[in-house]
Structure formats: C-alpha cells, structure tokens
Design an enzyme around this catalytic site. Structure first.
Site, PDB file in Angstrom:
ATOM      1  N   SER A 154      -6.321   4.215   3.999  1.00  0.00           N
ATOM      2  CA  SER A 154      -5.763   3.425   3.064  1.00  0.00           C
ATOM      3  C   SER A 154      -6.650   2.646   1.974  1.00  0.00           C
ATOM      4  CB  SER A 154      -4.990   2.345   3.589  1.00  0.00           C
ATOM      5  OG  SER A 154      -3.929   1.678   2.801  1.00  0.00           O
ATOM      6  N   LYS A 206       2.677   6.887   5.171  1.00  0.00           N
ATOM      7  CA  LYS A 206       2.015   5.617   4.629  1.00  0.00           C
ATOM      8  C   LYS A 206       2.599   4.239   5.274  1.00  0.00           C
ATOM      9  CE  LYS A 206      -1.616   4.096   2.522  1.00  0.00           C
ATOM     10  NZ  LYS A 206      -1.624   3.063   3.411  1.00  0.00           N
ATOM     11  N   LYS A 220       0.519   3.591  -2.842  1.00  0.00           N
ATOM     12  CA  LYS A 220      -0.686   4.546  -3.003  1.00  0.00           C
ATOM     13  C   LYS A 220      -0.220   5.976  -2.805  1.00  0.00           C
ATOM     14  CE  LYS A 220      -4.551   1.973  -0.694  1.00  0.00           C
ATOM     15  NZ  LYS A 220      -3.894   0.566  -0.542  1.00  0.00           N
ATOM     16  N   SER A 279       0.806  -1.244  -0.135  1.00  0.00           N
ATOM     17  CA  SER A 279      -0.035  -0.072   0.042  1.00  0.00           C
ATOM     18  C   SER A 279       0.975   1.331   0.067  1.00  0.00           C
ATOM     19  CB  SER A 279      -0.964   0.000   1.136  1.00  0.00           C
ATOM     20  OG  SER A 279      -1.959  -0.809   1.002  1.00  0.00           O
TER      21      SER A 279
END
Length: 386
Positions: free
Chosen positions: A116, A221, A56, A53
C-alpha cells in the site's frame, strides 16, 4: 398493437421466511454478486466519502491500463523524487523507496498493492504524467469514463484531501472492472508478501485480513484515515460465484476484519444460485399477425440464472411482457418480449425473450382471412380468428 402480459409461476425448494436484511456496522457499504450482476446490499453506497488508501485502486488501474496498451512494460523503470520519498517520513504506508532507486513497473505494482505504498503511487503518477496533480486530474477523467459518478481525485495515494472522494459503489464497480479487464495482473492482489530490497519490516505486507482465512478471498485493498475510519474493498470467489464489496467507517482494524468476513459469509450462505429457465425453453407464446403460423414461442436465448434468498419460500413471481400481435415475418432469435421476475427484498430482473422459430409471411389465403377477420372486428364487432 397491444401490450400483453402472461403470468407464470416458478417455485423452488426451500422456504419459509424472506431472507433477513443484513445489518452491518459499516457506515457505508455496497455488496455485489458478479456472477449474476446483482446488488445484494446498498447502505448509503452512493455517498461520496473519503476513500483513504482504497482510492489507490484508481492509480493501480491506470498503471494496469498503461501496461495493457503497451505504453510501459513490466521492466520499465521510473525515477524516485524527493516528493515520493517524503511519504515515508510522514508516517504513511510505504514500500521504502529512496532517491536514486529505479523501481520497475512490476515492483511498483507489488509495492502499491501489497505494501500500500504511498511512495510507489507518487512514483507511478510522476512517471506516467510528469506530476501528481496532473495524474490526479487524469484519474478523475478516467473514473468518469469508467462510470464512476461519485469519484474525484486530488492525489494518487489516498492521502487525506477534501478533493479526494469516492463512493462505495464506485469502489465496487472499479474492483469489478479490474478483475474483468486485467485478469493476469489481478493475481497480485492475492499475494501477501513483498519486500523491496529487503527494506520493509515483516508487518509491512498485505493488510487484507481476508487473504489468510481460506475462504476464496483474492483481493483487493484496505484503507484507513482518521476521517474515513477503517475500510476495505474485498473480493471472494467460491465455486461459480464471485462477490465484490466495499465498506468504510469501521472503528478499528479488528472490526473491519470481522465485518468483512461476516459480509462474505452472509453473501454466500444467504443466497443460492438457481437456474430458473433454460436456454430454448418455451415460456410463453406471442400472437403473430399475417404469419404462416398464428403464434411463435418465446424462449430465453441463454440459461436464466438468478440468486434466490436461501430462506425464502414463496418462490418467484414472473410475467412475460410483449407488444403484439407480432407482425410477420418473424426471424428465429429476434428479441420479442421480456421475462420480468420479482421476489421479496431483491431487485427486479428483466430478461429478453426471443423467437423460438422463424415465422414466414403467410400466403394469399392467410392474408385474406386475416383481412376479413380484421374487417369483421372493426365493423361488425366480431372478434377475429387467432
């Protein structure tokens, strides 16, 4: 013209042993001090690995860019496709979108960053480029334009795919770009709660373990897949300094949290920000050929600030390097030399030095004396006057 070296000695308080290298449990790590543009740690940082992730950040950057250049506004709405909704059923991170929803850009930014949300990322991809595959192609193009040399994208969310790869260095550089380019939008990374239409359970909020520690963390993140392990792109600001780091390959979310805090603590406690030379301070002189003055002072155009290992005592080794003599006329502020600073276990620093003052072309007598001196040196072996 001859290359000249002037050796300087710069000493600081503190010191007995060089700073010890940091041993991290991360399989891949890259730690960067934004204040001084210094790489503090690089452990296989350029390897291209599954980013989970954390990729992202590229989707978020592309939406931020669209907001900044006016293609969309914060109240622009996007439709939600069946493909986007399918990620909730698949068990990935989600902001709990449903078909028929019309989330705004502002809501999608919060959903991508805080929740997320894989679904949010797909909605953004389809809203900006019509399809996720086309958006992924544009992500790779955008990454190359930003200097991300080890990044390719197959989807908008970081869902496992052989074509989804980034290096920790690329993730760190992307974080630096986002912080510098979108300061107003960046503040969302520091927020911990977002619940779209009150659909999300309490545990669906920001997973960044650093945000609740009170250490100045404000992003960015987390990521996790079975292949990638647990990872984090973090940013922490304390006083004048900001560090950014990207790590991957941890065995658990607990290990990720502990390692991220250790890295932040090490980066701030083992390095001190020092001013090693002040703007306009004369560090050396360069010889001038055919000038009204025989030399010109060499000074930094701005304060020279470096990170010094807090446990190092040997000080710095510094040299001023230039090719001379410098031919007149010389303009004040013209770059003439470099200050080259080295220290144990740290990258070399090369700082431009500029002319302290104007040096006009010398008059007839100066030019005649210089010519005579040159002839003496050439034909009689006598060193010219300097």
């Amino acid at each position: 013209m001859t290359r000249h070296l002037c050796t300087l000695f710069v000493a600081f308080l503190a010191l007995a042993l060089p700073a010890r290298a940091f041993e991290t449990k991360a399989t891949h790590a890259w730690v960067y001090d934004m204040t001084t543009n210094t790489v503090l740690l690089d452990k296989a940082g350029e390897d291209s690995v599954p980013p989970a992730s954390m990729s992202k950040l590229m989707t978020i950057e592309m939406l931020f860019e669209a907001v900044q250049d006016g293609r969309v506004q914060m109240d622009t709405t996007f439709g939600v496709s069946a493909h986007a909704v399918s990620f909730t059923a698949a068990g990935g991170s989600t902001m709990y979108l449903q078909q028929g929803d019309r989330p705004t850009v502002q809501e999608l930014i919060h959903g991508m960053i805080i929740n997320s949300g894989n679904d949010a990322c797909v909605v953004v991809a389809e809203g900006l480029e019509g399809s996720e595959p086309e958006f992924a192609r544009k992500m790779t193009e955008r990454g190359l334009a930003l200097g991300l040399e080890q990044s390719t994208f197959a989807n908008a969310s970081g869902w496992p795919d052989p074509g989804q790869r980034m290096s920790m260095k690329d993730l760190g550089l992307l974080a630096v770009h986002i912080i510098n380019t979108y300061p107003d939008l960046y503040t969302v990374f520091g927020q911990t709660e977002f619940n779209y239409k009150n659909r999300a359970p309490a545990n669906a909020n920001n997973r960044n373990p650093l945000l609740k520690l009170g250490i100045g963390a404000d992003g960015l993140k987390t990521g996790h897949t079975e292949e990638a392990g647990f990872g984090l792109v973090g940013s922490v600001k304390q006083g004048e300094r900001r560090i950014v780091f990207a790590v991957s390959g941890m065995a658990s979310d607990k290990e990720r949290a502990e390692e991220a805090e250790r890295i932040a603590s090490w980066a701030f406690r083992q390095f001190a920000l020092k001013t090693v030379a002040k703007q306009g301070e004369r560090l050396a002189e360069a010889r001038v050929f055919m000038g009204e003055a025989a030399t010109v002072g060499l000074v930094p155009a701005q304060d020279v600030r470096l990170l010094i290992p807090a446990a190092s005592k040997a000080g710095l080794a510094a040299e001023v390097v230039y090719t001379g003599p410098i031919k007149a006329p010389v303009a004040k502020g013209a770059t003439l030399a470099e200050l080259v600073i080295t220290m144990p276990d740290m990258p070399e620093h090369r700082i431009p030095l500029v002319a302290e003052a104007d040096v006009p072309m010398g008059g007839f007598v100066t030019r005649l004396q210089t010519a005579i001196g040159h002839l003496q040196a050439t034909y009689l072996g006598t060193a010219p006057a300097s």
